[in-house]
Design a protein around this motif. Structure first.
Motif, mmCIF file in Angstrom:
data_model
loop_
_atom_site.group_PDB
_atom_site.id
_atom_site.type_symbol
_atom_site.label_atom_id
_atom_site.label_comp_id
_atom_site.label_asym_id
_atom_site.label_seq_id
_atom_site.Cartn_x
_atom_site.Cartn_y
_atom_site.Cartn_z
ATOM 1 N N ALA A 287 0.825 -1.206 0.000
ATOM 2 C CA ALA A 287 0.000 0.000 0.000
ATOM 3 C C ALA A 287 0.865 1.263 0.000
ATOM 4 C CB ALA A 287 -0.930 -0.002 1.213
ATOM 5 N N LEU A 288 1.933 1.269 0.790
ATOM 6 C CA LEU A 288 2.819 2.429 0.831
ATOM 7 C C LEU A 288 3.519 2.657 -0.505
ATOM 8 C CD1 LEU A 288 4.438 2.081 4.386
ATOM 9 C CD2 LEU A 288 2.823 3.832 3.601
ATOM 10 N N THR A 289 3.854 1.566 -1.192
ATOM 11 C CA THR A 289 4.465 1.708 -2.518
ATOM 12 C C THR A 289 3.528 2.446 -3.461
ATOM 13 O OG1 THR A 289 5.681 -0.362 -2.192
ATOM 14 C CG2 THR A 289 5.489 0.466 -4.447
ATOM 15 N N GLY A 290 2.262 2.038 -3.474
ATOM 16 C CA GLY A 290 1.289 2.712 -4.317
ATOM 17 C C GLY A 290 1.076 4.158 -3.915
ATOM 18 N N GLY B 75 13.393 7.287 -7.638
ATOM 19 C CA GLY B 75 12.319 6.411 -7.182
ATOM 20 C C GLY B 75 12.817 5.435 -6.153
ATOM 21 N N ALA B 76 13.776 5.877 -5.322
ATOM 22 C CA ALA B 76 14.395 4.971 -4.353
ATOM 23 C C ALA B 76 13.366 4.463 -3.351
ATOM 24 C CB ALA B 76 15.546 5.678 -3.637
ATOM 25 N N LEU B 77 12.481 5.336 -2.877
ATOM 26 C CA LEU B 77 11.516 4.914 -1.862
ATOM 27 C C LEU B 77 10.503 3.897 -2.402
ATOM 28 C CD1 LEU B 77 10.758 8.106 0.255
ATOM 29 C CD2 LEU B 77 11.873 5.990 0.980
ATOM 30 N N PRO B 78 9.883 4.130 -3.566
ATOM 31 C CA PRO B 78 8.985 3.088 -4.095
ATOM 32 C C PRO B 78 9.696 1.764 -4.322
ATOM 33 C CG PRO B 78 8.630 5.158 -5.247
ATOM 34 C CD PRO B 78 9.833 5.365 -4.388
ATOM 35 N N ALA C 50 12.332 0.667 -2.697
ATOM 36 C CA ALA C 50 12.654 0.088 -1.391
ATOM 37 C C ALA C 50 11.421 -0.559 -0.762
ATOM 38 C CB ALA C 50 13.219 1.156 -0.469
ATOM 39 N N PHE C 51 10.300 0.144 -0.773
ATOM 40 C CA PHE C 51 9.083 -0.415 -0.179
ATOM 41 C C PHE C 51 8.542 -1.577 -1.006
ATOM 42 C CE2 PHE C 51 8.903 3.495 2.335
ATOM 43 C CZ PHE C 51 8.460 3.002 3.553
ATOM 44 N N GLY C 52 8.669 -1.496 -2.331
ATOM 45 C CA GLY C 52 8.255 -2.615 -3.164
ATOM 46 C C GLY C 52 9.090 -3.855 -2.899
ATOM 47 N N SER C 53 10.392 -3.658 -2.754
ATOM 48 C CA SER C 53 11.278 -4.797 -2.453
ATOM 49 C C SER C 53 10.960 -5.381 -1.085
ATOM 50 C CB SER C 53 12.741 -4.331 -2.497
ATOM 51 O OG SER C 53 13.073 -3.822 -3.766
ATOM 52 N N ALA C 54 10.712 -4.506 -0.101
ATOM 53 C CA ALA C 54 10.363 -4.980 1.242
ATOM 54 C C ALA C 54 9.051 -5.758 1.224
ATOM 55 C CB ALA C 54 10.269 -3.794 2.203
ATOM 56 N N ALA C 55 8.077 -5.273 0.442
ATOM 57 C CA ALA C 55 6.781 -5.953 0.372
ATOM 58 C C ALA C 55 6.928 -7.354 -0.195
ATOM 59 C CB ALA C 55 5.818 -5.135 -0.490
ATOM 60 N N VAL C 56 7.674 -7.490 -1.294
ATOM 61 C CA VAL C 56 7.856 -8.792 -1.918
ATOM 62 C C VAL C 56 8.640 -9.728 -0.989
ATOM 63 C CG1 VAL C 56 8.968 -9.996 -3.835
ATOM 64 C CG2 VAL C 56 7.665 -7.904 -4.256
ATOM 65 N N THR C 57 9.665 -9.189 -0.304
ATOM 66 C CA THR C 57 10.456 -10.010 0.613
ATOM 67 C C THR C 57 9.610 -10.509 1.779
ATOM 68 O OG1 THR C 57 12.459 -8.765 0.035
ATOM 69 C CG2 THR C 57 12.511 -10.053 2.074
ATOM 70 N N GLU D 23 10.367 2.838 -14.127
ATOM 71 C CA GLU D 23 9.076 3.489 -14.320
ATOM 72 C C GLU D 23 8.151 3.021 -13.210
ATOM 73 O OE1 GLU D 23 8.473 5.773 -16.344
ATOM 74 O OE2 GLU D 23 9.916 5.625 -17.997
ATOM 75 N N TRP D 24 7.778 3.948 -12.350
ATOM 76 C CA TRP D 24 7.083 3.573 -11.120
ATOM 77 C C TRP D 24 5.562 3.510 -11.264
ATOM 78 C CZ3 TRP D 24 11.556 2.526 -9.398
ATOM 79 C CH2 TRP D 24 12.634 3.382 -9.610
ATOM 80 N N ALA D 25 5.034 3.990 -12.391
ATOM 81 C CA ALA D 25 3.583 4.142 -12.515
ATOM 82 C C ALA D 25 2.836 2.820 -12.448
ATOM 83 C CB ALA D 25 3.249 4.858 -13.831
ATOM 84 N N ILE D 26 3.495 1.705 -12.770
ATOM 85 C CA ILE D 26 2.806 0.418 -12.732
ATOM 86 C C ILE D 26 2.269 0.100 -11.339
ATOM 87 C CG2 ILE D 26 4.881 -0.957 -12.262
ATOM 88 C CD1 ILE D 26 3.721 -3.087 -14.137
ATOM 89 N N ALA D 27 2.914 0.675 -10.313
ATOM 90 C CA ALA D 27 2.458 0.447 -8.940
ATOM 91 C C ALA D 27 1.081 1.056 -8.690
ATOM 92 C CB ALA D 27 3.462 1.026 -7.946
#
Length: 289
Positions: A30-33, A50-53, A55-62, A107-111
């Motif tokens: 949710a935070l990534t989006g 886009g370091a934060l998206p 980072a949070f996307g990687s954390a979510a998947v992990t 490209e971060w828009a896919i989130a």
């Protein structure tokens, strides 16, 4: 008082662990989006980094992978059978593919499309509850794993194609209306979105075909359709037909650009509606897989 077996206590503890991990992954998704949508809400150009998206996307998947691993250790089976495990696995595969796209293209828009979809899948799986794992089915487990795994991966690729198509249609509308604001700045070029849609469809169709073919063979080895379930098999065949039609037209060069995006969006919607209808008719609202 009756003593609680140690094994039962450990299982309950592991159950709490994968529930907490699922919730943590849900928050990170949710935070990534939200981070990606921030520039749109503020109506300004997004920052270059886009370091934060990421980072949070990687954390979510992990965290999500850790949750599925905790489920497998708790019940001794892969999270593939049953509504909650299967939906969670589908959400994980979708998140993993989106993270790969995000990492490769920056490209971060896919989130914006994928994150709400994953959050919805996780909320559904958590609300339904993981319950007890299904009993093992003997030496043909490998066929079941291949069938469900390939089918879920194919559907996840279809979800990525849907996300790219939705972004394409929004970006196309911005260009057609000569609007060059935050949406235009945030979304990838139309060519890149069209290429992502093409790759997801071309790779997804053989993957889903493999899952459907193994599923039909698996049903033949056992007691027919009842072993896998008519709804589940029907869902796979419907998804295969839709994805095959769109992918075939794309490969033939008869479907591209806006029409390809519309076809992917409508195809994904048809898959979701047909799946929900088949399952509700056969099992009722209490069972989905």
């Amino acid at each position: 008082a009756t003593a609680v077996p140690p094994t039962s206590g450990r299982r309950r503890l592991r159950g709490r662990v994968f529930t907490v991990l699922h919730l943590a992954a849900l928050v990170c998704y949710a935070l990534t989006g939200i981070l990606v949508a921030g520039p749109l809400l503020r109506m300004r150009r997004p920052a270059a980094s886009g370091a934060l998206p990421l980072a949070f996307g990687s954390a979510a998947v992990t965290l999500h992978f850790a949750a599925l691993l905790a489920y497998a250790r708790s019940f001794g089976v892969l999270p593939l059978a049953g509504v909650a495990p299967a939906l969670s696995s589908l959400a994980f595969l979708t998140g993993l593919l989106a993270l790969l796209v995000l990492w490769l293209t920056r490209e971060w828009a896919i989130a914006l499309v994928v994150s709400p979809l994953i959050v919805l899948l996780l909320l559904t799986s958590l609300s339904v509850g993981f319950g007890r794992a299904p009993a093992n089915v003997g030496p043909r487990d490998a066929w079941f794993v291949l069938h469900v795994g390939a089918s879920l991966l194919g559907i996840a690729l279809l979800a990525v194609a849907f996300a790219a198509s939705a972004l394409y249609l929004l970006q196309h509308r911005q260009l057609k209306g000569h609007h060059f604001g935050a949406i235009f700045q945030l979304f990838p070029p139309l060519e890149q979105l069209d290429r992502l849609n093409y790759v997801a469809l071309v790779v997804g169709f053989p993957t889903l075909t493999l899952g459907v073919a193994v599923g039909v063979g698996y049903a033949g080895f056992d007691a027919g359709v009842h072993e896998i379930g008519a709804a589940r098999l029907g869902w796979g065949l419907a998804a295969w037909a839709v994805l095959g039609a769109v992918a075939g037209l794309r490969l033939a060069g008869r479907l591209r650009g806006r029409r390809a995006a519309l076809g992917s969006v409508l195809g994904f919607a048809l898959v979701v509606v047909s799946y929900a209808t088949l399952v509700l008719l056969e099992h009722g609202p209490a069972r989905f897989l």
